[in-house]
Scaffold this motif. Structure first.
Motif, short mmCIF file in Angstrom:
data_model
loop_
_atom_site.label_atom_id
_atom_site.label_comp_id
_atom_site.label_asym_id
_atom_site.label_seq_id
_atom_site.Cartn_x
_atom_site.Cartn_y
_atom_site.Cartn_z
N ALA A 105 -33.85 33.57 -32.89
CA ALA A 105 -35.11 32.83 -32.83
C ALA A 105 -36.07 33.40 -31.79
N SER A 106 -35.59 33.77 -30.62
CA SER A 106 -36.51 34.28 -29.60
C SER A 106 -37.07 35.64 -30.01
N ARG A 107 -36.25 36.47 -30.61
CA ARG A 107 -36.74 37.78 -31.07
C ARG A 107 -37.74 37.60 -32.20
N LEU A 108 -37.43 36.71 -33.14
CA LEU A 108 -38.35 36.44 -34.24
C LEU A 108 -39.68 35.92 -33.71
N ALA A 109 -39.63 35.01 -32.75
CA ALA A 109 -40.85 34.45 -32.17
C ALA A 109 -41.67 35.53 -31.47
N SER A 110 -41.00 36.47 -30.83
CA SER A 110 -41.73 37.52 -30.12
C SER A 110 -42.42 38.50 -31.07
N LEU A 111 -41.91 38.62 -32.29
CA LEU A 111 -42.49 39.53 -33.28
C LEU A 111 -43.47 38.83 -34.22
N TRP A 112 -43.53 37.51 -34.14
CA TRP A 112 -44.35 36.70 -35.06
C TRP A 112 -45.83 36.95 -34.80
N GLU A 113 -46.57 37.26 -35.84
CA GLU A 113 -48.02 37.38 -35.78
C GLU A 113 -48.61 36.30 -36.67
N GLU A 114 -49.55 35.57 -36.13
CA GLU A 114 -50.17 34.50 -36.91
C GLU A 114 -50.97 35.08 -38.06
N PRO A 115 -50.97 34.45 -39.22
CA PRO A 115 -50.36 33.14 -39.44
C PRO A 115 -48.87 33.20 -39.76
N ASN A 116 -48.36 34.24 -40.45
CA ASN A 116 -46.95 34.26 -40.85
C ASN A 116 -46.45 35.67 -41.15
N ILE A 117 -46.73 36.59 -40.23
CA ILE A 117 -46.37 38.00 -40.43
C ILE A 117 -45.33 38.44 -39.41
N VAL A 118 -44.30 39.13 -39.89
CA VAL A 118 -43.29 39.72 -39.02
C VAL A 118 -43.07 41.16 -39.49
N ARG A 119 -43.35 42.09 -38.59
CA ARG A 119 -43.20 43.52 -38.91
C ARG A 119 -43.95 43.91 -40.18
N GLY A 120 -45.13 43.38 -40.36
CA GLY A 120 -45.96 43.71 -41.51
C GLY A 120 -45.58 43.00 -42.80
N GLU A 121 -44.59 42.13 -42.74
CA GLU A 121 -44.15 41.38 -43.92
C GLU A 121 -44.57 39.91 -43.78
N GLU A 122 -45.06 39.35 -44.87
CA GLU A 122 -45.42 37.94 -44.88
C GLU A 122 -44.17 37.11 -45.14
#
Length: 151
Positions: A51-68
């Motif tokens: 969860a902490s790693r995911l939160a650190s990579l989270w870009e608003e609104p819902n993007i992680v590593r360029g993936e929605e």
């Protein structure tokens, strides 16, 4: 053996994930595989297991590593998630997770169908599947399910 009962699709909603969904997304990701099942598939690097790693990579609104990131929700509970990437003419379905206890009940199918519907609405030419193989050449376990759906 207990028969798997299909879920009432009218109660299942696929929506964009939010930062508040992170703990549930991690739970879904962790519960979608058996311990060690992702060895050789690169799963050990996934931020969706922490969860902490995911939160650190989270870009608003819902993007992680360029993936929605999209989630399947039923009765105020996250029961699945999918990541997609816009590839201009196509949407790529990168990853899909449903907890083991809920697999075989139509959640994954609904997630795939929602990605297909979005692709139609956006005028995409196709939905493609990003799947991996381990060093022995064995495809990830979701390949037969999504292939059966026509991807």
């Amino acid at each position: 053996m207990r028969k798997k009962i299909r879920l009432d699709e009218s109660k299942l909603q696929v929506r964009k994930a939010t930062r508040n969904d992170i703990p549930s997304i991690v739970w879904v990701s962790e519960k979608s595989i058996l311990p060690g099942e992702d060895l050789g598939f690169g799963g050990g690097n996934s931020p969706f297991h922490d969860a902490s790693r995911l939160a650190s990579l989270w870009e608003e609104p819902n993007i992680v590593r360029g993936e929605e990131v999209l989630v399947a929700e039923m009765d105020a509970r996250i029961v699945g998630c999918v990541t997609i990437q816009d590839r201009e003419a196509e949407l790529e379905l990168v990853n899909i997770d449903v907890p083991l206890e809920l697999q075989g009940r139509g959640i994954g199918t609904q997630l795939v169908r929602s990605v297909e519907e979005r692709a139609r609405i956006e005028g995409k030419q196709a939905v493609t599947l990003g799947t991996s193989r381990n060093v022995e050449g064995v495809a990830w376990k979701s390949l037969p399910m999504v292939a059966a759906l026509g991807l």
